[in-house]
Write an enzyme that holds these catalytic residues in place. Structure first.
Site, PDB file in Angstrom:
ATOM      1  N   GLY A  64      49.872  21.996  64.280  1.00  0.00           N
ATOM      2  CA  GLY A  64      48.464  22.270  64.579  1.00  0.00           C
ATOM      3  C   GLY A  64      47.614  21.545  63.557  1.00  0.00           C
ATOM      4  N   GLU A  94      48.144  29.819  55.434  1.00  0.00           N
ATOM      5  CA  GLU A  94      48.649  30.234  56.739  1.00  0.00           C
ATOM      6  C   GLU A  94      48.940  31.725  56.872  1.00  0.00           C
ATOM      7  OE1 GLU A  94      48.631  28.091  59.238  1.00  0.00           O
ATOM      8  OE2 GLU A  94      48.124  26.409  57.940  1.00  0.00           O
TER       9      GLU A  94
END
Length: 190
Positions: A17, A91
Site C-alpha cells: 500500500g 502501522e
C-alpha cells in the site's frame, strides 16, 4: 527459472500500500515482488491517517488467499531494528494489523523473507470485504491526518502501474470513486 533463496544479511520489508510509494525509511534497493497466499484488500477502517473516528476511511490490508504484487525493500541489517521500530509505530497505531515475516518472490527468481503486516480479522477496525460501492462511498468521504482517502487509492494504483501491475479490483474501485466524484461536482450528491 529456478527459485533460490537470497543469502545476504540484509533485512527485507514488503510494501503493498502506502509503503510502496512512501516507505519513510532508507533502503538499499526497492524491487518488484509478489507475496503468495494473500491479496491486497481495502479491509481496514482508518481513523488516523485516512479518516477520523467520526468518519473512518479505508486502507489496505493483506487478506488470506490469492497473491499480492508489491515492492520488496532491502534494508541494511544494521538498520533493521530502527526500520522495524519505525514501521511498528506507523502501522500498528490502532490498526487491524499483525506483524509477519513471509516469503516473497523477486522478479529475478530469488525468494526472500520479508517483514510485513497482514490484516487481523478479530480487530475492531477490520472491515472485511465491503464490495466496490460501499468501499467507494467510504473512500469518497474520508479525510485523515495524511490527506484524502481517495488520494491513497490513486497513489497505490499509480505505483502498481509504474511496476507494470494492473489490478482489476483496484481499478473498479477507482472507477466508482471517479463516478461519485463526478456526481458531487455536478451537485447530485452521493
Amino acid at each position: 527459472m529456478t527459485t533460490t533463496h537470497a543469502s545476504d544479511d540484509d533485512f527485507w520489508v514488503f510494501g503493498y500500500g502506502s509503503l510502496m510509494w512512501n516507505p519513510g525509511f532508507s533502503a538499499l534497493a526497492a524491487e518488484p515482488a509478489v507475496l503468495n497466499g494473500y491479496h491486497r484488500s481495502f479491509c481496514i477502517y482508518s481513523t488516523h491517517y485516512r479518516g477520523t473516528r467520526e468518519r473512518p476511511g479505508l486502507v489496505l490490508g493483506l487478506a488470506p488467499g490469492g497473491s499480492c504484487p508489491g515492492v520488496a525493500f532491502r534494508v541494511a541489517r544494521g538498520e533493521a531494528e530502527l526500520v522495524r521500530d519505525y514501521l511498528r509505530e506507523r502501522e500498528l497505531c490502532g490498526y487491524a494489523y499483525v506483524e509477519a515475516t513471509l516469503p516473497v518472490s523477486l522478479r529475478d527468481g530469488r525468494v526472500v523473507e520479508a517483514y510485513t503486516f497482514v490484516a487481523d480479522p478479530s480487530h475492531r477496525q477490520y472491515a472485511g470485504e465491503l464490495g466496490v460501492c460501499a468501499s467507494a462511498a467510504i473512500i469518497m468521504e474520508a479525510v485523515g491526518r495524511t490527506g484524502l482517502n481517495r488520494d491513497y487509492l490513486i497513489k497505490t494504483v499509480k505505483e502498481l502501474e509504474a511496476h507494470g501491475v494492473l489490478e482489476p479490483s483496484l481499478h473498479a474501485l477507482l472507477e466508482e470513486v471517479w463516478r461519485r466524484t463526478g456526481e458531487v461536482e455536478a451537485g447530485q450528491g452521493i
